[in-house]
Motif scaffolding. Structure first.
Motif, PDB file in Angstrom:
ATOM      1  N   THR A 170       0.800  -1.223   0.000  1.00  0.00           N
ATOM      2  CA  THR A 170       0.000   0.000   0.000  1.00  0.00           C
ATOM      3  C   THR A 170       0.836   1.277   0.000  1.00  0.00           C
ATOM      4  OG1 THR A 170      -0.130   0.109   2.413  1.00  0.00           O
ATOM      5  CG2 THR A 170      -1.834  -1.177   1.262  1.00  0.00           C
ATOM      6  N   GLY A 171       2.095   1.155   0.381  1.00  0.00           N
ATOM      7  CA  GLY A 171       2.950   2.335   0.459  1.00  0.00           C
ATOM      8  C   GLY A 171       2.803   3.086   1.764  1.00  0.00           C
ATOM      9  N   ARG A 172       1.924   2.599   2.647  1.00  0.00           N
ATOM     10  CA  ARG A 172       1.662   3.303   3.902  1.00  0.00           C
ATOM     11  C   ARG A 172       1.257   2.293   4.973  1.00  0.00           C
ATOM     12  NH1 ARG A 172       1.848   7.999   5.689  1.00  0.00           N
ATOM     13  NH2 ARG A 172       0.417   8.620   7.282  1.00  0.00           N
ATOM     14  N   LEU A 173       1.621   2.603   6.216  1.00  0.00           N
ATOM     15  CA  LEU A 173       1.248   1.761   7.340  1.00  0.00           C
ATOM     16  C   LEU A 173       1.031   2.658   8.551  1.00  0.00           C
ATOM     17  CD1 LEU A 173       0.983  -1.186   8.419  1.00  0.00           C
ATOM     18  CD2 LEU A 173       3.390  -1.034   9.046  1.00  0.00           C
ATOM     19  N   ASP A 174      -0.168   2.611   9.114  1.00  0.00           N
ATOM     20  CA  ASP A 174      -0.505   3.389  10.304  1.00  0.00           C
ATOM     21  C   ASP A 174      -0.954   2.415  11.378  1.00  0.00           C
ATOM     22  OD1 ASP A 174      -0.101   5.959   9.053  1.00  0.00           O
ATOM     23  OD2 ASP A 174      -1.984   5.621   7.997  1.00  0.00           O
ATOM     24  N   LEU A 175      -0.223   2.383  12.483  1.00  0.00           N
ATOM     25  CA  LEU A 175      -0.518   1.450  13.564  1.00  0.00           C
ATOM     26  C   LEU A 175      -0.493   2.149  14.909  1.00  0.00           C
ATOM     27  CD1 LEU A 175       2.024  -1.400  12.696  1.00  0.00           C
ATOM     28  CD2 LEU A 175      -0.431  -1.486  12.319  1.00  0.00           C
ATOM     29  N   ASP A 176      -1.357   1.734  15.803  1.00  0.00           N
ATOM     30  CA  ASP A 176      -1.235   2.059  17.214  1.00  0.00           C
ATOM     31  C   ASP A 176      -0.877   0.744  17.878  1.00  0.00           C
ATOM     32  OD1 ASP A 176      -1.960   4.635  16.684  1.00  0.00           O
ATOM     33  OD2 ASP A 176      -3.925   4.530  17.626  1.00  0.00           O
ATOM     34  N   ILE A 177       0.284   0.709  18.518  1.00  0.00           N
ATOM     35  CA  ILE A 177       0.756  -0.533  19.098  1.00  0.00           C
ATOM     36  C   ILE A 177       1.064  -0.367  20.579  1.00  0.00           C
ATOM     37  CG2 ILE A 177       1.718  -1.396  16.942  1.00  0.00           C
ATOM     38  CD1 ILE A 177       4.488  -0.571  18.056  1.00  0.00           C
ATOM     39  N   GLU A 178       1.077  -1.479  21.267  1.00  0.00           N
ATOM     40  CA  GLU A 178       1.495  -1.506  22.668  1.00  0.00           C
ATOM     41  C   GLU A 178       2.730  -2.379  22.743  1.00  0.00           C
ATOM     42  OE1 GLU A 178      -0.165  -2.629  27.124  1.00  0.00           O
ATOM     43  OE2 GLU A 178      -1.428  -2.983  25.383  1.00  0.00           O
ATOM     44  N   THR A 179       3.750  -1.868  23.372  1.00  0.00           N
ATOM     45  CA  THR A 179       5.007  -2.598  23.490  1.00  0.00           C
ATOM     46  C   THR A 179       5.589  -2.332  24.869  1.00  0.00           C
ATOM     47  OG1 THR A 179       7.123  -3.034  22.382  1.00  0.00           O
ATOM     48  CG2 THR A 179       6.409  -0.741  22.475  1.00  0.00           C
ATOM     49  N   GLY A 180       6.641  -3.000  25.192  1.00  0.00           N
ATOM     50  CA  GLY A 180       7.289  -2.796  26.489  1.00  0.00           C
ATOM     51  C   GLY A 180       8.246  -1.624  26.439  1.00  0.00           C
ATOM     52  N   ALA A 181       8.183  -0.779  27.451  1.00  0.00           N
ATOM     53  CA  ALA A 181       9.101   0.352  27.564  1.00  0.00           C
ATOM     54  C   ALA A 181      10.374  -0.116  28.259  1.00  0.00           C
ATOM     55  CB  ALA A 181       8.446   1.485  28.344  1.00  0.00           C
ATOM     56  N   PRO A 182      11.459   0.646  28.133  1.00  0.00           N
ATOM     57  CA  PRO A 182      12.710   0.255  28.785  1.00  0.00           C
ATOM     58  C   PRO A 182      12.570   0.108  30.308  1.00  0.00           C
ATOM     59  CG  PRO A 182      13.073   2.065  27.260  1.00  0.00           C
ATOM     60  CD  PRO A 182      11.599   1.828  27.319  1.00  0.00           C
ATOM     61  N   ASN A 183      11.642   0.850  30.910  1.00  0.00           N
ATOM     62  CA  ASN A 183      11.462   0.781  32.362  1.00  0.00           C
ATOM     63  C   ASN A 183      10.537  -0.359  32.773  1.00  0.00           C
ATOM     64  OD1 ASN A 183       8.951   1.716  31.606  1.00  0.00           O
ATOM     65  ND2 ASN A 183       9.190   3.737  32.533  1.00  0.00           N
ATOM     66  N   GLY A 184      10.127  -1.189  31.804  1.00  0.00           N
ATOM     67  CA  GLY A 184       9.271  -2.333  32.102  1.00  0.00           C
ATOM     68  C   GLY A 184       7.789  -2.039  32.017  1.00  0.00           C
ATOM     69  N   ARG A 185       7.430  -0.785  31.871  1.00  0.00           N
ATOM     70  CA  ARG A 185       6.019  -0.424  31.756  1.00  0.00           C
ATOM     71  C   ARG A 185       5.536  -0.589  30.328  1.00  0.00           C
ATOM     72  NH1 ARG A 185       5.437   4.981  35.447  1.00  0.00           N
ATOM     73  NH2 ARG A 185       5.748   3.921  37.427  1.00  0.00           N
ATOM     74  N   SER A 186       4.233  -0.510  30.188  1.00  0.00           N
ATOM     75  CA  SER A 186       3.614  -0.602  28.871  1.00  0.00           C
ATOM     76  C   SER A 186       3.777   0.733  28.147  1.00  0.00           C
ATOM     77  CB  SER A 186       2.129  -0.933  29.055  1.00  0.00           C
ATOM     78  OG  SER A 186       1.491  -0.959  27.831  1.00  0.00           O
ATOM     79  N   LEU A 187       4.094   0.667  26.880  1.00  0.00           N
ATOM     80  CA  LEU A 187       4.298   1.859  26.059  1.00  0.00           C
ATOM     81  C   LEU A 187       3.379   1.766  24.852  1.00  0.00           C
ATOM     82  CD1 LEU A 187       6.152   4.386  25.608  1.00  0.00           C
ATOM     83  CD2 LEU A 187       7.644   2.887  24.306  1.00  0.00           C
TER      84      LEU A 187
END
Length: 182
Positions: free
Chosen positions: A98-115
């Protein structure tokens, strides 16, 4: 000697233009480096296989790395996690199609919290419209997501309070009716 002098003058003029253009290019590059380095959003440039070629300090710090430590790593590992190869491949494939990608994601932050991150990626194309690289902006939306979660919780609590008030009022009316009929 007149021909040689003329050639020397032409060469000197051309060299002067090249030096001026190099100075202007250097100034533009410095301006862009400063602007990109000072952005509140992360900026990542990757090759078509997803290997990171550039990351600004903000983007790198979001995942607990320095820009230098991000070089050569897979862009997709940051938008799907290390253990989800299928999602990484699906996201990269979608971007290429598509030439484009828009995502809202949840990942781990360096401090262990959710980002929570909003990732907007697109393909950089050459003059013949062939994909050359991937550029992505990454925004930390963790606070916004937490506020939305709090609002949803407050709304649910308010709805529960309204329901409880309605039930209490109904019980009170029923008790009053029983007293009257008594």
């Amino acid at each position: 000697f007149a021909g040689e002098r003329r050639a020397f003058d032409v060469f000197s003029a051309a060299l002067g233009r090249v030096e001026l253009e190099n100075t202007q290019l250097w100034q533009e590059r410095r301006l862009l480096q400063t602007a990109v380095g000072d952005m509140d959003d992360g900026l990542v440039v990757a090759d078509l296989e997803g290997r990171i070629l550039y990351a600004n300090p903000t983007g790198a710090s979001m995942v607990g790395l320095t820009p230098a430590k991000m070089l050569g790593r897979s862009f997709t590992e940051f938008i799907a996690g290390d253990d989800d190869a299928a999602a990484r491949n699906r996201n990269l494939s979608l971007l290429m199609q598509t030439g484009r990608l828009d995502l809202d994601i949840e990942t781990g932050a360096p401090n262990g919290r959710s980002l929570h991150l909003a990732v907007n990626a697109s393909l950089i194309r050459d003059s013949a419209d062939r994909p050359q690289q991937i550029v992505a902006t990454v925004r930390d939306i963790t606070r916004r997501v937490h506020f939305q979660e709090q609002l949803a919780s407050l709304t649910a609590n308010a709805a529960s309070a309204e329901t409880l008030a309605a039930l209490t009022a109904g019980l009170a009316r029923e008790r009053d009716l029983e007293t009257l009929l008594g």
